[in-house]
Design a protein around this motif. Structure first.
Motif, PDB file in Angstrom:
ATOM      1  N   LYS A 145      -7.903   5.344  -3.541  1.00 27.20           N
ATOM      2  CA  LYS A 145      -7.457   5.985  -2.303  1.00 27.20           C
ATOM      3  C   LYS A 145      -6.511   5.029  -1.596  1.00 27.20           C
ATOM      4  O   LYS A 145      -6.850   3.867  -1.350  1.00 27.20           O
ATOM      5  CB  LYS A 145      -8.649   6.304  -1.401  1.00 27.20           C
ATOM      6  CG  LYS A 145      -8.271   7.003  -0.118  1.00 27.20           C
ATOM      7  CD  LYS A 145      -9.505   7.298   0.725  1.00 27.20           C
ATOM      8  CE  LYS A 145      -9.130   7.993   2.029  1.00 27.20           C
ATOM      9  NZ  LYS A 145     -10.320   8.205   2.877  1.00 27.20           N
ATOM     10  N   ILE A 146      -5.318   5.537  -1.304  1.00 31.26           N
ATOM     11  CA  ILE A 146      -4.312   4.752  -0.596  1.00 31.26           C
ATOM     12  C   ILE A 146      -4.041   5.438   0.744  1.00 31.26           C
ATOM     13  O   ILE A 146      -3.781   6.639   0.783  1.00 31.26           O
ATOM     14  CB  ILE A 146      -2.993   4.673  -1.394  1.00 31.26           C
ATOM     15  CG1 ILE A 146      -3.239   4.101  -2.785  1.00 31.26           C
ATOM     16  CG2 ILE A 146      -1.958   3.850  -0.632  1.00 31.26           C
ATOM     17  CD1 ILE A 146      -2.030   4.178  -3.692  1.00 31.26           C
ATOM     18  N   THR A 147      -4.101   4.678   1.819  1.00 28.52           N
ATOM     19  CA  THR A 147      -3.793   5.227   3.132  1.00 28.52           C
ATOM     20  C   THR A 147      -2.384   4.800   3.527  1.00 28.52           C
ATOM     21  O   THR A 147      -2.049   3.613   3.503  1.00 28.52           O
ATOM     22  CB  THR A 147      -4.802   4.750   4.194  1.00 28.52           C
ATOM     23  OG1 THR A 147      -6.106   5.191   3.798  1.00 28.52           O
ATOM     24  CG2 THR A 147      -4.471   5.325   5.565  1.00 28.52           C
ATOM     25  N   ALA A 148      -1.576   5.794   3.841  1.00 26.72           N
ATOM     26  CA  ALA A 148      -0.200   5.543   4.276  1.00 26.72           C
ATOM     27  C   ALA A 148      -0.173   5.210   5.757  1.00 26.72           C
ATOM     28  O   ALA A 148      -1.094   5.560   6.506  1.00 26.72           O
ATOM     29  CB  ALA A 148       0.656   6.786   4.020  1.00 26.72           C
ATOM     30  N   THR A 149       0.880   4.536   6.177  1.00 26.08           N
ATOM     31  CA  THR A 149       1.067   4.352   7.604  1.00 26.08           C
ATOM     32  C   THR A 149       1.224   5.757   8.203  1.00 26.08           C
ATOM     33  O   THR A 149       1.678   6.680   7.518  1.00 26.08           O
ATOM     34  CB  THR A 149       2.296   3.483   7.901  1.00 26.08           C
ATOM     35  OG1 THR A 149       3.441   4.049   7.279  1.00 26.08           O
ATOM     36  CG2 THR A 149       2.097   2.062   7.401  1.00 26.08           C
ATOM     37  N   PRO A 150       0.828   5.962   9.468  1.00 29.05           N
ATOM     38  CA  PRO A 150       0.849   7.303  10.045  1.00 29.05           C
ATOM     39  C   PRO A 150       2.182   8.022   9.857  1.00 29.05           C
ATOM     40  O   PRO A 150       3.254   7.464  10.115  1.00 29.05           O
ATOM     41  CB  PRO A 150       0.549   7.046  11.527  1.00 29.05           C
ATOM     42  CG  PRO A 150      -0.301   5.803  11.508  1.00 29.05           C
ATOM     43  CD  PRO A 150       0.314   4.965  10.405  1.00 29.05           C
ATOM     44  N   GLY A 151       2.079   9.241   9.343  1.00 30.39           N
ATOM     45  CA  GLY A 151       3.245  10.089   9.156  1.00 30.39           C
ATOM     46  C   GLY A 151       4.058   9.812   7.906  1.00 30.39           C
ATOM     47  O   GLY A 151       5.081  10.448   7.676  1.00 30.39           O
ATOM     48  N   GLN A 152       3.620   8.874   7.070  1.00 25.57           N
ATOM     49  CA  GLN A 152       4.413   8.479   5.903  1.00 25.57           C
ATOM     50  C   GLN A 152       3.797   8.901   4.558  1.00 25.57           C
ATOM     51  O   GLN A 152       4.268   8.479   3.508  1.00 25.57           O
ATOM     52  CB  GLN A 152       4.619   6.967   5.911  1.00 25.57           C
ATOM     53  CG  GLN A 152       5.454   6.487   7.065  1.00 25.57           C
ATOM     54  CD  GLN A 152       6.854   7.090   7.032  1.00 25.57           C
ATOM     55  OE1 GLN A 152       7.515   7.129   6.000  1.00 25.57           O
ATOM     56  NE2 GLN A 152       7.306   7.579   8.172  1.00 25.57           N
ATOM     57  N   ARG A 153       2.776   9.763   4.593  1.00 27.35           N
ATOM     58  CA  ARG A 153       2.111  10.142   3.353  1.00 27.35           C
ATOM     59  C   ARG A 153       3.063  10.808   2.366  1.00 27.35           C
ATOM     60  O   ARG A 153       3.070  10.466   1.180  1.00 27.35           O
ATOM     61  CB  ARG A 153       0.910  11.048   3.628  1.00 27.35           C
ATOM     62  CG  ARG A 153       0.207  11.466   2.333  1.00 27.35           C
ATOM     63  CD  ARG A 153      -1.091  12.171   2.566  1.00 27.35           C
ATOM     64  NE  ARG A 153      -0.878  13.543   2.972  1.00 27.35           N
ATOM     65  CZ  ARG A 153      -1.871  14.404   3.165  1.00 27.35           C
ATOM     66  NH1 ARG A 153      -3.129  14.019   3.003  1.00 27.35           N
ATOM     67  NH2 ARG A 153      -1.630  15.643   3.529  1.00 27.35           N
ATOM     68  N   ASP A 154       3.877  11.752   2.818  1.00 26.59           N
ATOM     69  CA  ASP A 154       4.787  12.457   1.907  1.00 26.59           C
ATOM     70  C   ASP A 154       5.795  11.505   1.283  1.00 26.59           C
ATOM     71  O   ASP A 154       6.067  11.570   0.085  1.00 26.59           O
ATOM     72  CB  ASP A 154       5.513  13.594   2.626  1.00 26.59           C
ATOM     73  CG  ASP A 154       4.595  14.747   2.993  1.00 26.59           C
ATOM     74  OD1 ASP A 154       3.461  14.818   2.466  1.00 26.59           O
ATOM     75  OD2 ASP A 154       5.019  15.586   3.815  1.00 26.59           O
ATOM     76  N   ALA A 155       6.335  10.602   2.076  1.00 31.14           N
ATOM     77  CA  ALA A 155       7.298   9.630   1.557  1.00 31.14           C
ATOM     78  C   ALA A 155       6.624   8.704   0.545  1.00 31.14           C
ATOM     79  O   ALA A 155       7.210   8.386  -0.502  1.00 31.14           O
ATOM     80  CB  ALA A 155       7.913   8.824   2.699  1.00 31.14           C
ATOM     81  N   LEU A 156       5.412   8.280   0.838  1.00 31.60           N
ATOM     82  CA  LEU A 156       4.677   7.416  -0.085  1.00 31.60           C
ATOM     83  C   LEU A 156       4.392   8.149  -1.392  1.00 31.60           C
ATOM     84  O   LEU A 156       4.584   7.591  -2.471  1.00 31.60           O
ATOM     85  CB  LEU A 156       3.378   6.927   0.562  1.00 31.60           C
ATOM     86  CG  LEU A 156       2.496   6.036  -0.309  1.00 31.60           C
ATOM     87  CD1 LEU A 156       3.242   4.804  -0.794  1.00 31.60           C
ATOM     88  CD2 LEU A 156       1.233   5.651   0.454  1.00 31.60           C
ATOM     89  N   ALA A 157       3.990   9.389  -1.307  1.00 27.24           N
ATOM     90  CA  ALA A 157       3.716  10.178  -2.521  1.00 27.24           C
ATOM     91  C   ALA A 157       4.970  10.294  -3.387  1.00 27.24           C
ATOM     92  O   ALA A 157       4.905  10.121  -4.611  1.00 27.24           O
ATOM     93  CB  ALA A 157       3.191  11.556  -2.147  1.00 27.24           C
ATOM     94  N   ARG A 158       6.099  10.565  -2.761  1.00 22.74           N
ATOM     95  CA  ARG A 158       7.352  10.663  -3.523  1.00 22.74           C
ATOM     96  C   ARG A 158       7.669   9.355  -4.251  1.00 22.74           C
ATOM     97  O   ARG A 158       8.082   9.352  -5.417  1.00 22.74           O
ATOM     98  CB  ARG A 158       8.511  11.050  -2.610  1.00 22.74           C
ATOM     99  CG  ARG A 158       8.540  12.524  -2.239  1.00 22.74           C
ATOM    100  CD  ARG A 158       9.843  12.920  -1.555  1.00 22.74           C
ATOM    101  NE  ARG A 158      10.092  12.204  -0.311  1.00 22.74           N
ATOM    102  CZ  ARG A 158       9.594  12.548   0.873  1.00 22.74           C
ATOM    103  NH1 ARG A 158       8.812  13.605   0.988  1.00 22.74           N
ATOM    104  NH2 ARG A 158       9.899  11.848   1.955  1.00 22.74           N
ATOM    105  N   LEU A 159       7.453   8.234  -3.570  1.00 21.06           N
ATOM    106  CA  LEU A 159       7.718   6.935  -4.195  1.00 21.06           C
ATOM    107  C   LEU A 159       6.759   6.657  -5.352  1.00 21.06           C
ATOM    108  O   LEU A 159       7.173   6.178  -6.405  1.00 21.06           O
ATOM    109  CB  LEU A 159       7.636   5.816  -3.163  1.00 21.06           C
ATOM    110  CG  LEU A 159       8.809   5.743  -2.206  1.00 21.06           C
ATOM    111  CD1 LEU A 159       8.506   4.786  -1.056  1.00 21.06           C
ATOM    112  CD2 LEU A 159      10.068   5.306  -2.942  1.00 21.06           C
ATOM    113  N   LEU A 160       5.485   6.961  -5.160  1.00 21.65           N
ATOM    114  CA  LEU A 160       4.515   6.747  -6.239  1.00 21.65           C
ATOM    115  C   LEU A 160       4.866   7.583  -7.460  1.00 21.65           C
ATOM    116  O   LEU A 160       4.768   7.114  -8.597  1.00 21.65           O
ATOM    117  CB  LEU A 160       3.102   7.082  -5.762  1.00 21.65           C
ATOM    118  CG  LEU A 160       2.514   6.163  -4.696  1.00 21.65           C
ATOM    119  CD1 LEU A 160       1.179   6.701  -4.217  1.00 21.65           C
ATOM    120  CD2 LEU A 160       2.376   4.746  -5.218  1.00 21.65           C
ATOM    121  N   LEU A 161       5.297   8.790  -7.235  1.00 24.06           N
ATOM    122  CA  LEU A 161       5.659   9.668  -8.350  1.00 24.06           C
ATOM    123  C   LEU A 161       6.990   9.288  -8.983  1.00 24.06           C
ATOM    124  O   LEU A 161       7.193   9.504 -10.176  1.00 24.06           O
ATOM    125  CB  LEU A 161       5.676  11.123  -7.886  1.00 24.06           C
ATOM    126  CG  LEU A 161       4.300  11.692  -7.537  1.00 24.06           C
ATOM    127  CD1 LEU A 161       4.427  13.003  -6.777  1.00 24.06           C
ATOM    128  CD2 LEU A 161       3.464  11.866  -8.800  1.00 24.06           C
TER     129      LEU A 161
END
Length: 99
Positions: free
Chosen positions: A7-23
């Motif tokens: 489980k990775i917690t993104a900085t607030p509001g950055q989950r979508d951007a983080l997911a795109r980078l991981l993928l």
């Protein structure tokens, strides 16, 4: 085989951007049998990453690939923390060849 889930917690509001980078760094990883990034339905900042590999060595080698290293470097500022993680030994399932 070798697996991981975390489980990775993104900085607030950055989950979508983080997911795109991981993928973005996951398209061509030799030995990767499955790499799934999922949104946590209860936590708007959390992602779960589930991975299955043919070996622990293949996973370690993937961390040296230029695309993976680039994705990790770009993702670091978007990560608030790693909340849970487990190393696993996959024994079968869809997409794993029934092993």
């Amino acid at each position: 085989m070798y697996g991981m889930i975390g489980k990775i917690t993104a900085t607030p509001g950055q989950r979508d951007a983080l997911a795109r980078l991981l993928l973005s760094g996951s398209a061509d990883m030799p030995g990767c049998l499955s790499y799934v990034v999922s949104e946590d339905l209860k936590d708007p900042d959390a992602l779960w990453v589930a991975e299955a590999w043919d070996s622990k060595d293949s996973h370690a080698a993937s961390l040296k690939l230029p695309a993976v290293r680039d994705a990790i470097a770009k993702a670091r500022p978007l990560i608030a923390g790693f909340d849970a993680a487990a190393e696993l030994k996959p024994i079968g399932g869809i997409g794993l060849g029934g092993k």
